[in-house]
Motif scaffolding. Structure first.
Motif, mmCIF file in Angstrom:
data_model
loop_
_atom_site.group_PDB
_atom_site.id
_atom_site.type_symbol
_atom_site.label_atom_id
_atom_site.label_comp_id
_atom_site.label_asym_id
_atom_site.label_seq_id
_atom_site.Cartn_x
_atom_site.Cartn_y
_atom_site.Cartn_z
ATOM 1 N N THR A 169 -8.040 24.500 33.825
ATOM 2 C CA THR A 169 -8.669 25.090 32.641
ATOM 3 C C THR A 169 -9.153 24.000 31.681
ATOM 4 N N ILE A 170 -8.450 22.867 31.625
ATOM 5 C CA ILE A 170 -8.917 21.740 30.821
ATOM 6 C C ILE A 170 -10.225 21.201 31.393
ATOM 7 N N MET A 171 -10.290 21.092 32.712
ATOM 8 C CA MET A 171 -11.528 20.641 33.366
ATOM 9 C C MET A 171 -12.691 21.574 33.039
ATOM 10 N N LEU A 172 -12.406 22.870 32.977
ATOM 11 C CA LEU A 172 -13.461 23.840 32.679
ATOM 12 C C LEU A 172 -14.028 23.639 31.274
ATOM 13 N N ASN A 173 -13.211 23.087 30.382
ATOM 14 C CA ASN A 173 -13.662 22.873 29.008
ATOM 15 C C ASN A 173 -14.418 21.557 28.841
ATOM 16 N N TYR A 174 -14.509 20.771 29.907
ATOM 17 C CA TYR A 174 -15.132 19.453 29.790
ATOM 18 C C TYR A 174 -16.601 19.557 29.359
ATOM 19 N N GLU A 175 -17.309 20.559 29.857
ATOM 20 C CA GLU A 175 -18.710 20.747 29.458
ATOM 21 C C GLU A 175 -18.822 21.008 27.970
ATOM 22 N N ASN A 176 -17.900 21.809 27.442
ATOM 23 C CA ASN A 176 -17.883 22.105 26.009
ATOM 24 C C ASN A 176 -17.602 20.837 25.209
ATOM 25 N N TYR A 177 -16.705 20.006 25.743
ATOM 26 C CA TYR A 177 -16.418 18.714 25.111
ATOM 27 C C TYR A 177 -17.686 17.851 25.059
ATOM 28 N N GLU A 178 -18.399 17.743 26.193
ATOM 29 C CA GLU A 178 -19.630 16.941 26.227
ATOM 30 C C GLU A 178 -20.656 17.478 25.232
ATOM 31 N N LYS A 179 -20.795 18.799 25.182
ATOM 32 C CA LYS A 179 -21.758 19.420 24.264
ATOM 33 C C LYS A 179 -21.394 19.103 22.819
ATOM 34 N N THR A 180 -20.110 19.199 22.498
ATOM 35 C CA THR A 180 -19.648 18.917 21.136
ATOM 36 C C THR A 180 -19.971 17.479 20.740
ATOM 37 N N MET A 181 -19.686 16.536 21.645
ATOM 38 C CA MET A 181 -19.919 15.133 21.325
ATOM 39 C C MET A 181 -21.409 14.795 21.281
ATOM 40 N N ASN A 182 -22.203 15.404 22.157
ATOM 41 C CA ASN A 182 -23.640 15.154 22.144
ATOM 42 C C ASN A 182 -24.278 15.667 20.855
ATOM 43 N N GLU A 183 -23.839 16.839 20.414
ATOM 44 C CA GLU A 183 -24.365 17.385 19.154
ATOM 45 C C GLU A 183 -23.962 16.511 17.977
ATOM 46 N N ASN A 184 -22.734 16.033 17.989
ATOM 47 C CA ASN A 184 -22.265 15.149 16.927
ATOM 48 C C ASN A 184 -23.075 13.853 16.913
ATOM 49 N N HIS A 185 -23.343 13.324 18.112
ATOM 50 C CA HIS A 185 -24.119 12.090 18.224
ATOM 51 C C HIS A 185 -25.538 12.288 17.695
ATOM 52 N N GLN A 186 -26.138 13.413 18.051
ATOM 53 C CA GLN A 186 -27.499 13.704 17.589
ATOM 54 C C GLN A 186 -27.558 13.833 16.073
ATOM 55 N N ASN A 187 -26.532 14.475 15.500
ATOM 56 C CA ASN A 187 -26.501 14.634 14.042
ATOM 57 C C ASN A 187 -26.357 13.284 13.344
ATOM 58 N N LEU A 188 -25.496 12.422 13.893
ATOM 59 C CA LEU A 188 -25.321 11.088 13.316
ATOM 60 C C LEU A 188 -26.603 10.269 13.442
ATOM 61 N N ALA A 189 -27.260 10.385 14.601
ATOM 62 C CA ALA A 189 -28.517 9.668 14.822
ATOM 63 C C ALA A 189 -29.583 10.134 13.830
ATOM 64 N N GLN A 190 -29.638 11.442 13.594
ATOM 65 C CA GLN A 190 -30.631 11.991 12.663
ATOM 66 C C GLN A 190 -30.399 11.486 11.245
ATOM 67 N N GLU A 191 -29.130 11.294 10.876
ATOM 68 C CA GLU A 191 -28.827 10.762 9.547
ATOM 69 C C GLU A 191 -29.403 9.359 9.387
ATOM 70 N N PHE A 192 -29.331 8.564 10.432
ATOM 71 C CA PHE A 192 -29.919 7.218 10.373
ATOM 72 C C PHE A 192 -31.440 7.305 10.276
ATOM 73 N N GLU A 193 -32.043 8.169 11.089
ATOM 74 C CA GLU A 193 -33.502 8.323 11.065
ATOM 75 C C GLU A 193 -33.970 8.781 9.682
ATOM 76 N N ASN A 194 -33.183 9.668 9.058
ATOM 77 C CA ASN A 194 -33.542 10.154 7.711
ATOM 78 C C ASN A 194 -33.527 9.027 6.686
ATOM 79 N N GLN A 195 -32.751 7.974 6.977
ATOM 80 C CA GLN A 195 -32.684 6.812 6.078
ATOM 81 C C GLN A 195 -33.731 5.757 6.445
#
Length: 410
Positions: free
Chosen positions: A200-226
């Motif tokens: 069941t932990i393995m099944l959540n791995y995709e959700n983990y990747e999605k969470t981190m990718n979204e976080n990365h994109q948001n952080l990247a956008q903050e830099f672009e906004n600056q």
């Protein structure tokens, strides 16, 4: 956005690939269990934590008497072997995936309860202590008791997981009648429950990747906004991380602990909290205080600018620094797959705990790194590799089989 890591010395902590022709995870080649009577907070180096004399040899049949203390590792291991065909079929695992998860299950058992030999765990199984513990759980906690060699909160797990997976456990005899009543003191059932929860932990791995990718994109956008190029910012974050890693590698044991703890605590601190406006959780979670603590721990060898944390977080949330499935299994076992366990800052802090880990230090602060190191050692036994890095890659690649098939790269 992706940084090319091929041959890049900025990422020295990343393990390289191996000759796949040697890979073999057949579990019938196990030779010993890493057992210890020391609780987690009293462990030191590997040899101190799992001394040669305390380890149990698989071939020592004379130690195996069903129901005895020494029998627990054998019963746990034999259950993993005996139930392999059933669990690979019902959990939709390949033989190699199952064997990789078996190594992780054994690593968890060694870390959590010393393979059932830890003094504290044996006390928990005694009648009086067990009763007192159950009463405490009943009146003082919303969570169920941790049970079995891998310390699963089994009642909570069976209540919250999809019925399909809880029914697999029930079919094989696992019971959890209440928060305080289950049968995971039987290592055979503990092994089955461990494998189902790992799935069941393995099944959540995709959700983990999605969470981190979204976080990365948001952080990247903050830099672009600056007006700052996000890819340049990510590289700057990796430059900082590489400098910290090199400093860590050349530090004393005491200095290593301080660098690791300060960095982890900084990442878990409340964003933007200062001495004047501290975190509601106190100084321990106040960003400015923990940033100063990290700079002091690094000394004059690493210069962190005032905005360094933003660059570090961008790098640490990138695909390169995301946990692989082995790391995620170790992390999520301890932190869960719910809202708390899926907090990006908490995940990045644990990743730092893995990157800046001492493989010979098995104290509790290095929980995920400890489980990984123990899983490597079990994998090394069954693969026959000369070093744990190659054994780790064998584990990692076994759990990535489905990903490679989907991408057409296997």
């Amino acid at each position: 956005m992706s940084t090319n890591i091929s041959g890049n010395s900025s990422f020295p902590w990343i393990k390289t690939s191996i000759d796949n022709s040697k890979r073999d995870l057949r579990m019938n080649l196990m030779s010993e269990f890493y057992a210890t009577n020391l609780p987690e907070d009293e462990r030191g180096t590997f040899d101190e934590s799992f001394p040669e004399g305390a380890r149990l040899k698989v071939e020592d049949e004379h130690l195996y008497t069903k129901g005895s203390d020494c029998s627990q590792p054998y019963e746990f291991y034999n259950s993993l072997i005996d139930n392999k065909e059933y669990l690979t079929n019902t959990l939709d695992l390949s033989s190699e995936e199952y064997d990789a998860l078996t190594c992780i299950a054994l690593g968890l058992a060694s870390q959590e309860t010393g393979m059932g030999m830890e003094d504290g765990y044996l006390e928990e199984q005694s009648g009086l202590y067990s009763l007192a513990r159950k009463i405490g759980i009943t009146f003082g906690s919303k969570h169920s008791a941790s049970s079995g060699l891998t310390q699963i909160k089994i009642y909570d797990q069976m209540e919250n997981m999809e019925r399909f997976y809880s029914s697999i456990m029930k079919q094989k005899g696992v019971e959890a009648k209440s928060k305080t009543s289950d049968n995971l003191n039987n290592p055979e059932y503990s092994a089955i429950a461990t494998m189902v929860v790992l799935k069941t932990i393995m099944l959540n791995y995709e959700n983990y990747e999605k969470t981190m990718n979204e976080n990365h994109q948001n952080l990247a956008q903050e830099f672009e906004n600056q007006g700052i190029n996000a890819q340049d910012a990510e590289q700057k974050g990796f430059d900082y991380l590489s400098q910290i890693y090199q400093k860590y590698q050349n530090s004393s044991d005491e200095e290593k602990i301080e660098i690791r703890l300060a960095f982890k605590q900084l990442l878990k601190s409340t964003d933007g909290s200062t001495k004047e406006n501290p975190s509601p959780d106190g100084e321990e979670y106040t960003e400015e205080i923990q940033f100063e603590r990290l700079k002091e721990a690094l000394g004059n060898d690493v210069t962190l600018e005032d905005d360094a944390l933003s660059y570090l977080k961008l790098a640490l949330s990138s695909e390169i620094c995301q946990m692989d499935k082995v790391e995620y299994c170790a992390y999520a076992w301890n932190s869960g797959t719910g809202e708390t366990g899926m907090q990006p800052d908490r995940i990045m802090a644990e990743k730092i705990g893995i990157i800046l880990s001492d493989p010979e230090d098995f104290d509790y602060d290095q929980y995920a790194a400890n489980v990984i190191a123990l899983s490597e050692k079990y994998a090394q036994q069954v693969t026959g590799y000369d070093n744990t890095d190659d054994a780790y890659i064998a584990l990692k690649e076994a759990l990535e089989e489905d990903d490679k098939e989907e991408k057409g790269t296997y």
